[in-house]
Design a protein around this motif. Structure first.
Motif: not given
Lengths: 333, 333, 333, 333
Positions: D122-134
């Motif tokens: 569900r997360i857009r892979p761009d710099v606007h949305q926080v990407q998952p890290g853990a």
């Protein structure tokens, strides 16, 4: 023709003119003649003494305000579709030093006092759970809905009762006011708003937004935080000049009225397809994949909001003709 | 005439022209045609593959770079007169999440490997003392001195030995290169520099600096950190266009040569009064209070650097005549 | 015999006894019967209403206090040898969200009002330079010197004039009071101190320090910050019980008097070798490398403070005999 | 009798004994003989080389681990009922420097790979949305459910595919293992877990938890972060000694088996009232307000989990008789 986003629009010629005019040596940072006029211009507009700061992005305006309004160990109540949650890369966490966003629901990204109050009630008042510190709403919302002054005031009263600071993300504040015809004062400080991110970039500006503080005692802190975040530009005169050009003679309202009117034209082309009432300059339409493709093939650019839905955004600079043609194309689907 | 600071100078007409030209709807943020050319343009200039990011201030460029180069629990070695220590409102601490600046000395704000090595040696290698993580130098320095490629390389070797990342604050990088005639590559990545804040604003730009990554693997992180700090402008095309205009035909070097030449004229007017050799575009002069007042009365504006010392800064846009007149006024003191 | 550091000493038998006694099920965190007595016990001791929080380390006590006293965008004035600068791994930057430490000088790690005032005067009052927000002193200092109540009061008056919060790191507060015989109240809140890190661990405690707030309105914030930093232990009764055991019948002062007395015995063995007057329980001696080796060979453990200098620290649990033997060994050098 | 929370239970006599025994002068911090044995003891237990750190709270263990596993500009995926979200006062935001928690659902606070994968999608892979890290899971969960090694391994594979670090909050890890009988290795590193918060405090410890790193290359960073967060105790020997006492002869498993057995007795008293299967030592019972009052009147203390639901927690030190009596009281409702 692009109906992708108003933040990709051109800057208004008067804004460019103002930049060119201000392009001469003056005192650096915000010590120049243009920046010196900002507080007065906005105080006039809001019919009260305010402090105004230019910044280059809505994210900076929102998050500088939130950092001053909410301590790191509290939370900011906002809608789960709020820009600060969805589209700012976690900037609120960065600027505040780790404050949480507490997410609420509401149709069309609009918050109602009941939901906010209920959310507060769900938090155990102890040190284990993060206590709320601020409320942030977006006006117009991310789905193009507009808060009336009365609706804001109801939230403002709740915020006061609950001890919450109150922030308004007004990336499309001009569109909201152009929609309701209410006064800037009524929908902000008179309704309890402490700080406003007043957007200009989507509405004819080049790269200047204004952060308006109704709680003027926060001005010194904001000034330092702006510098500390790398947002105090050397040639600030160019920032202030843009904003003054848009404030002058109500150009900001004129631009917003134009984009709102364009949105209404599109909305009227397909009343049965609207996901939300069109109150500002965003139109969310239910279309099939084939229909979306047809519109694209006809030369229109827009955002796929999800399966079966597209977002169209109008802006001040779209020729009336193009809008009418798109309306016709929608009707023809 | 203002000799106060080059960051108050006007933007070059070609920069304004580029802004005007880029003022049309395009993809937002850095998805536009101008931004797309930045990596290539800088890779050509630096004779290697680099990643380039526009930002609006030197503080943002410096501190985004440092945040990617130094973890929050380490320190950044820099001169006690470094801009990041003295004039950025604690921005390094904000962007890095609390990394310390460890302050070193050196004449004219210039660092030498011996001092850096000795500083590292003074730190007990345990968890109680903050271990160094990065080295940051300013070129040209805050006192207008310039590092040669060989000097940078000596620091670069030391940084590598000590496991330190290496950042260069190049707010006046153009002036430094115009002074030595060395190549951009030699004084940066070939000398071990990992990231460069490449200044344009003091040198004809309006509000665009470039953050250059020689360690290109950091690009994704910088892109996110830029957004998260509110530094990803909607209409980024206007940022990239400025930089491209200055890179075009070496305008950036031409501007820097002009301001350096003006500085030399002033320096030659009063060799006995110079606090530092004049290698770029800053002149620190020892004058009495009365002499300073006389210069001011004659219409010159500058910074009182301390008792008995003033700072003059030349910029690309000062008319040669004004510079000659000031030189004469200095000689006449 | 170890004269390395008082923080390696054993806990006092009464402290262990108190832990054993409190080892039964009670309300978790700080809801237990022992924790409930802390505010009252310290309010009695300080002759005013205070709020007291147990924490497990001096670093936590210092940095929680500083986080509440100094906003992230300001600086904390302290000595360049202060524990918060030298031995806490950058914890102040972490807890405050990036506040800077501004380092001052003074013999024996002691600060004087003149130096503090001059440091404030050196800061330009603008947004570019970090403005001071708090003053932190260590009593007894890192070199074993003690502030009199009058000296603290002079700093307190300055802090008030300058708008600085005032923190005292009292890791060896007991030793300081045992040295001067002054009252806890006189050397703290009556002298303008806002928050005190009251050390017990070096003085017979196992792992409990007390953070004392004289500005009681900060208590709620500290309670949240303590939890948020992972410092709210489940079985807090064991923390409070330790502190109460040491407060009981003045055991804390008795222990401090014992270690101070031992220090005086060592100091008197080598008056010509002392780097600083011995006012608490630390002794810095000038010895050659051979002399240091001889002491070590005789079974004494201590810290090499630098070339030609060693640090000896006495603690409550060193047998008088061992101290006398070390004194003799020093005399015999 | 208290069935309120296992973190209010007494410490095991052998733990107290170990503290008393370790109460003699030794090297400070974690340089002592007891701390030196931790890595080996846990490496044996986990059948691989690990690095182990004592800390005083589960919050500290969790958040130190997360700070090393997730950069500030990414998010940590966890259940919306996870302790790190609900009961740590925002500590993850503080320790990581602003990383977000991204909240997922799942019955009984348990996460399944499908839900985690869908959330990532569900997360857009761009710099606007926080990407998952853990990814962080709790085992046993906040509702007393236990992950099998196979379930953890499925999540571990997903984490690896998605580039997520993998953390396990094992505040009740002992209860989980006592429940499944699986090996510590199988349910952690062999299943892809990078770091484990291994709880002892709820299971007979006084104030020592262990942070276990399976990615041993993170040990230096954790050591610094622990100190920087004020969590490096002076007399660490007392911390290590507790843990070693519980590891010795499997006392930790024995205690967990006892509390699990007690929980089963209570569960069997009211199978129709259980909100969740009882797999560890927590029992959530549906009772009316009157029934809850009746139990309280009979001398039992517990947590009201919501309208019509109570939480009972068993611990190692509850006498079998008291458990049987409570079971009878429940049956009698």
């Amino acid at each position: 023709m692009r109906f992708f986003s108003d933040n990709a629009a051109a800057a208004h010629p008067k804004v460019i003119e103002a930049i060119v005019e201000s392009n001469r040596m003056d005192t650096a940072y915000d010590g120049d003649a243009w920046s010196a006029r900002l507080d007065g211009a906005f105080s006039d507009l809001f019919e009260t003494e305010v402090r105004a700061f230019w910044v280059t992005t809505g994210t900076a305006a929102n998050c500088l305000a939130l950092a001053a309004l909410c301590p790191p160990y509290r939370s900011i109540l906002c809608h789960s579709d709020a820009h600060i949650e969805v589209d700012e890369a976690g900037a609120p966490g960065f600027f505040t030093g780790g404050a949480k966003l507490m997410l609420l629901d509401g149709a069309g990204a609009k918050l109602a006092p009941d939901e906010v109050g209920a959310a507060c009630d769900r938090i155990r008042p102890d040190v284990h759970q993060v206590q709320p510190g601020a409320l942030s709403i977006t006006n117009a919302t991310e789905y193009g809905l507009v808060y009336t002054a009365a609706e804001v005031a109801a939230l403002g009263r709740l915020a006061k009762e609950r001890g919450l600071a109150f922030h308004m993300d007004g990336a499309r504040f001009a569109n909201a006011l152009a929609s309701t015809g209410e006064s800037p004062a009524d929908v902000t400080w008179r309704a309890g708003v402490d700080a406003l991110s007043f957007g200009f970039i989507k509405n004819g500006g080049l790269n200047a937004e204004a952060l308006i503080l109704f709680r003027t005692e926060l001005a010194d802190e904001i000034a330092v935080r702006r510098k500390r975040a790398g947002h105090l530009l050397s040639k600030g005169r160019m920032m202030a000049a843009q904003i003054l050009a848009l404030l002058d003679d109500g150009l900001w309202l004129e631009n917003a009225r134009a984009s709102n009117a364009a949105a209404r034209i599109l909305a009227e082309a397909a009343p049965g397809r609207l996901s939300y009432p069109v109150e500002a300059n965003e139109i969310f339409l239910k279309v099939t994949g084939l229909e979306a493709a047809a519109l694209r093939a006809a030369g229109y650019d827009f955002y796929d909001w999800g399966p079966g839905e597209i977002r169209l955004v109008t802006s001040w600079d779209q020729p009336g003709e193009a809008v009418e043609q798109l309306a016709a194309a929608i009707r023809a689907l």
